[in-house]
Design a protein around this motif. Structure first.
Motif, PDB file in Angstrom:
ATOM      1  N   TYR A 144       0.750  -1.385  -0.054  1.00 34.82           N
ATOM      2  CA  TYR A 144      -0.199   0.115  -0.093  1.00 34.82           C
ATOM      3  C   TYR A 144       0.831   1.242  -0.105  1.00 34.82           C
ATOM      4  O   TYR A 144       0.261   2.277   0.114  1.00 34.82           O
ATOM      5  CB  TYR A 144      -0.827  -0.079   1.436  1.00 34.82           C
ATOM      6  N   ASP A 145       2.263   1.159   0.107  1.00 32.76           N
ATOM      7  CA  ASP A 145       2.925   2.244   0.087  1.00 32.76           C
ATOM      8  C   ASP A 145       3.286   2.914  -1.102  1.00 32.76           C
ATOM      9  O   ASP A 145       4.419   2.200  -1.911  1.00 32.76           O
ATOM     10  CB  ASP A 145       4.420   1.754   1.013  1.00 32.76           C
ATOM     11  N   LYS A 146       2.765   3.795  -1.512  1.00 29.67           N
ATOM     12  CA  LYS A 146       2.997   4.739  -2.815  1.00 29.67           C
ATOM     13  C   LYS A 146       3.856   5.805  -2.804  1.00 29.67           C
ATOM     14  O   LYS A 146       4.213   6.377  -3.565  1.00 29.67           O
ATOM     15  CB  LYS A 146       1.928   4.972  -3.401  1.00 29.67           C
ATOM     16  N   THR A 147       4.291   6.005  -1.512  1.00 28.72           N
ATOM     17  CA  THR A 147       5.144   7.072  -1.472  1.00 28.72           C
ATOM     18  C   THR A 147       6.438   6.694  -0.811  1.00 28.72           C
ATOM     19  O   THR A 147       7.507   7.770  -0.599  1.00 28.72           O
ATOM     20  CB  THR A 147       4.335   8.393  -0.693  1.00 28.72           C
ATOM     21  N   GLY A 148       6.749   5.698  -0.050  1.00 26.91           N
ATOM     22  CA  GLY A 148       7.755   5.210   0.381  1.00 26.91           C
ATOM     23  C   GLY A 148       8.017   5.752   1.951  1.00 26.91           C
ATOM     24  O   GLY A 148       8.801   5.583   2.841  1.00 26.91           O
ATOM     25  N   LYS A 149       6.721   6.296   2.539  1.00 21.86           N
ATOM     26  CA  LYS A 149       6.687   6.805   3.755  1.00 21.86           C
ATOM     27  C   LYS A 149       6.727   5.927   4.752  1.00 21.86           C
ATOM     28  O   LYS A 149       7.338   6.011   5.899  1.00 21.86           O
ATOM     29  CB  LYS A 149       5.359   7.871   3.801  1.00 21.86           C
ATOM     30  N   PHE A 150       6.035   4.889   4.508  1.00 19.38           N
ATOM     31  CA  PHE A 150       5.769   3.588   5.508  1.00 19.38           C
ATOM     32  C   PHE A 150       7.329   3.132   5.788  1.00 19.38           C
ATOM     33  O   PHE A 150       7.708   2.868   6.848  1.00 19.38           O
ATOM     34  CB  PHE A 150       4.809   2.748   5.076  1.00 19.38           C
ATOM     35  N   PHE A 151       7.847   2.828   4.722  1.00 19.78           N
ATOM     36  CA  PHE A 151       9.295   2.226   4.767  1.00 19.78           C
ATOM     37  C   PHE A 151      10.233   3.355   5.468  1.00 19.78           C
ATOM     38  O   PHE A 151      10.998   2.726   6.326  1.00 19.78           O
ATOM     39  CB  PHE A 151       9.787   1.998   3.610  1.00 19.78           C
TER      40      PHE A 151
END
Length: 222
Positions: A144-151
């Motif tokens: 669901y991570d489309k911006t790299g923010k979760f990672f």
């Protein structure tokens, strides 16, 4: 204006029209009505719903709403923000369905319902330790991570896990900037390799298409 204080009319409207944005225009009495609030969430939601119900509902009503799984899932599924997750009951914060719904809705900012000030928020802080150690769950988050923010907000042990890193970079190439230095070369090589494969596949497909057109041209009547 009288209609905005007519509970039966508003409930019928929400059921038929499915437009929760009218919530902010309702009378204060209806804004605090749990039936109306649930109907708003079910109808399609209102982006300001969570920040408003804190102002207009009694502590007892608010507690009931924030512990209602169906209401929470409906809100998060429509107009929710991951930051709303911070205000729900502790028991629901450990519920996998609710957690994934909040993660899908994205968001790393929280609006203070009483001051309207924007505060920093990291939903990963609320993930239970047992789920943080669950690789299947972590990989699902990355999908669901489309911006790299979760990672970016993952703890260091996950950022050094090659399978997790590979999934992050595969899903969002710019996540590479959050990868530890010792793993960056491996990820860069992976991106280059997959890029080359894509070029080769596109080239082969274009040649096949051209070949088919030549056959069709050769078989066409003069």
């Amino acid at each position: 204006d009288e209609l905005l204080d007519d509970k039966e009319f508003i409930l019928q409207y929400l059921q038929n029209e499915g437009n929760g944005k009218w919530y902010i225009r309702l009378s204060d009495g209806l804004k605090s009505d749990p039936d109306i609030i649930r109907a708003v969430a079910k109808s399609g939601g209102c982006s300001e719903l969570f920040s408003k119900i804190e102002r207009f509902t009694s502590p007892e009503v608010l507690e009931g709403l924030l512990g209602d799984k169906d209401f929470i899932l409906q809100h998060l599924g429509h107009k929710g923000n991951a930051a709303d997750f911070a205000t729900i009951s502790k028991s629901l914060q450990s519920d996998t369905d609710v957690l994934l719904s909040a993660i899908k809705s994205g968001g790393f900012e929280k609006v203070n319902g009483r001051t309207d000030e924007i505060e920093e928020f990291n939903i990963f802080d609320y993930v239970p330790d047992d789920l943080k150690a669950n690789r299947a769950f972590i990989l699902q988050i990355l999908s669901y991570d489309k911006t790299g923010k979760f990672f970016e907000n993952f703890p260091d042990n996950l950022k050094h896990d090659k399978e997790v890193v590979l999934a992050a970079v595969k899903n969002y190439g710019m996540a590479l900037k959050y990868v530890p230095e010792e793993l960056k070369n491996d990820m860069i090589n992976y991106r280059m390799f997959t890029g080359c494969i894509l070029i080769i596949v596109v080239a082969l497909l274009s040649r096949i298409d051209m070949f088919q057109k030549l056959i069709e041209f050769g078989n066409s009547p003069e």
